[in-house]
Design an enzyme around this catalytic site. Structure first.
Site, PDB file in Angstrom:
ATOM      1  N   GLY A  29      24.923 -58.595  -0.821  1.00 38.49           N
ATOM      2  CA  GLY A  29      25.865 -59.479  -0.124  1.00 38.49           C
ATOM      3  C   GLY A  29      27.135 -58.733   0.241  1.00 38.49           C
ATOM      4  N   ASP A  81      27.256 -58.057  -9.272  1.00 39.96           N
ATOM      5  CA  ASP A  81      26.762 -58.812  -8.112  1.00 39.96           C
ATOM      6  C   ASP A  81      27.714 -59.967  -7.790  1.00 39.96           C
ATOM      7  OD1 ASP A  81      25.166 -59.712  -6.058  1.00 39.96           O
ATOM      8  OD2 ASP A  81      23.481 -60.325  -7.318  1.00 39.96           O
ATOM      9  N   GLY A  82      27.626 -60.464  -6.587  1.00 35.16           N
ATOM     10  CA  GLY A  82      28.417 -61.610  -6.144  1.00 35.16           C
ATOM     11  C   GLY A  82      27.738 -62.926  -6.497  1.00 35.16           C
ATOM     12  N   GLY A  96      22.358 -66.958  -1.468  1.00 33.25           N
ATOM     13  CA  GLY A  96      22.806 -67.183  -0.081  1.00 33.25           C
ATOM     14  C   GLY A  96      22.295 -66.074   0.840  1.00 33.25           C
ATOM     15  N   GLU A 103      17.585 -60.210  -7.711  1.00 29.75           N
ATOM     16  CA  GLU A 103      18.873 -60.307  -8.423  1.00 29.75           C
ATOM     17  C   GLU A 103      18.651 -60.837  -9.840  1.00 29.75           C
ATOM     18  OE1 GLU A 103      21.755 -61.005  -4.542  1.00 29.75           O
ATOM     19  OE2 GLU A 103      20.997 -62.747  -5.597  1.00 29.75           O
ATOM     20  N   LYS A 121      34.895 -69.350  -4.743  1.00 32.45           N
ATOM     21  CA  LYS A 121      33.550 -69.570  -5.291  1.00 32.45           C
ATOM     22  C   LYS A 121      33.587 -70.317  -6.626  1.00 32.45           C
ATOM     23  CE  LYS A 121      31.562 -67.002  -2.018  1.00 32.45           C
ATOM     24  NZ  LYS A 121      30.881 -65.745  -2.188  1.00 32.45           N
TER      25      LYS A 121
HETATM   26  C1  5RP Z   1      22.648 -62.807  -2.232  1.00 27.35           C
HETATM   27  C2  5RP Z   1      23.620 -63.437  -3.156  1.00 27.35           C
HETATM   28  C3  5RP Z   1      25.060 -63.123  -2.955  1.00 27.35           C
HETATM   29  O1  5RP Z   1      25.573 -62.624  -4.140  1.00 27.35           O
HETATM   30  C4  5RP Z   1      25.798 -64.363  -2.567  1.00 27.35           C
HETATM   31  O2  5RP Z   1      25.168 -64.936  -1.434  1.00 27.35           O
HETATM   32  C5  5RP Z   1      27.263 -64.085  -2.271  1.00 27.35           C
HETATM   33  O3  5RP Z   1      27.381 -63.342  -1.107  1.00 27.35           O
HETATM   34  P1  5RP Z   1      28.768 -62.817  -0.559  1.00 27.35           P
HETATM   35  O4  5RP Z   1      29.235 -61.761  -1.506  1.00 27.35           O
HETATM   36  O5  5RP Z   1      28.433 -62.263   0.812  1.00 27.35           O
HETATM   37  O6  5RP Z   1      29.714 -63.989  -0.492  1.00 27.35           O
HETATM   38  O7  5RP Z   1      23.285 -64.159  -4.050  1.00 27.35           O
HETATM   39  O8  5RP Z   1      21.345 -63.266  -2.461  1.00 27.35           O
END
Ligand code: 5RP
Length: 217
Positions: A29, A81-82, A96, A103, A121
């Site tokens: 992401g 990770d996000g 998303g 993940e 978030k």
């Molecule tokens: C991807 C994810 C991402 O961590 C999540 O969608 C957040 O994305 P971003 O950092 O672009 O806001 O779960 O599968």
């Protein structure tokens, strides 16, 4: 500070958690991309990275970071990770970007999971963000009917196939008051590969970028 600056702040703060010689689990992401770019400065100090998607693997390789297969890397010291939503209990909605299965695999194989995000978030309860569920194509209708029984409104993510060759149902309208219970319930449906709730294995640390600077939960 705009959202990108907030994401970058959180991503760069995660670098302080990396130790020399680590094999680093890397998410997917826009926030994870900021982390990858920051990690490039440490590429001679770390032992390599395990990517949670083809896209992240490509970005890591473009920086000259060695990408390892999880099966040969073994248990990882850290995963960064996000998230799409996070609670103060560090339960998450993810997926998303559609990479939820890999993940969850990498998060489960890591000693420490650092979640990086902008502070928009952080939510009181999960569920405003439509819950991504990765499903084997044959099970699309059957899983959708079961999700409707839970009170959700599933919507097929159009023109999207996951790295594993599956589809995503984005489930609107779910009230997720008991994230572990719902994660177990959806994961048990035949044909579901992964539910995008990360509560059984939540983040260990949330790093949130905001106007007041970095918040650590
Ligand atoms: C991807 C994810 C991402 O961590 C999540 O969608 C957040 O994305 P971003 O950092 O672009 O806001 O779960 O599968």
């Amino acid at each position: 500070m705009n959202n990108d600056d907030k994401k970058k702040l959180a991503a760069e703060a995660a670098i302080d958690h990396i130790q020399i010689g680590d094999v680093v689990g890397v998410g997917t992401g826009s926030t994870a991309n900021y982390f990858i770019d920051a990690l490039a400065k440490l590429k001679y100090d770390i032992d390599g990275a395990v990517a949670s998607s083809e896209a992240s693997a490509k970005r890591l390789q473009s920086h000259g970071i060695r990408v390892l297969d999880l099966n040969s890397a073994g248990q990882l010291p850290i995963y960064v990770d996000g998230a799409d939503e996070a609670t103060k209990q560090r339960s998450l909605i993810k997926g998303g970007g559609g990479a939820l299965t890999r993940e969850k695999i990498v998060a489960n194989a890591s000693d420490k999971f650092i979640c990086i995000a902008d502070d928009s978030k952080l939510v009181g309860a999960l569920g405003s963000f439509p819950l991504p569920v990765e499903v084997i194509p044959m099970a699309r209708s059957s899983v959708a009917r079961q999700l409707v029984k839970l009170g959700g409104v599933p919507e097929l993510r159009e023109n999207f196939t996951t790295d594993n060759g599956n589809i995503i149902l984005d489930v609107h309208n779910l009230t997720i008051n008991e994230p572990i219970k719902m994660e177990l319930e959806i994961s048990a449906m035949g044909g579901v590969v992964t539910a995008g709730i990360f509560a059984l294995r939540p983040a260990d640390v949330l790093l949130l970028g905001g106007d007041q600077g970095l918040q650590t939960i």
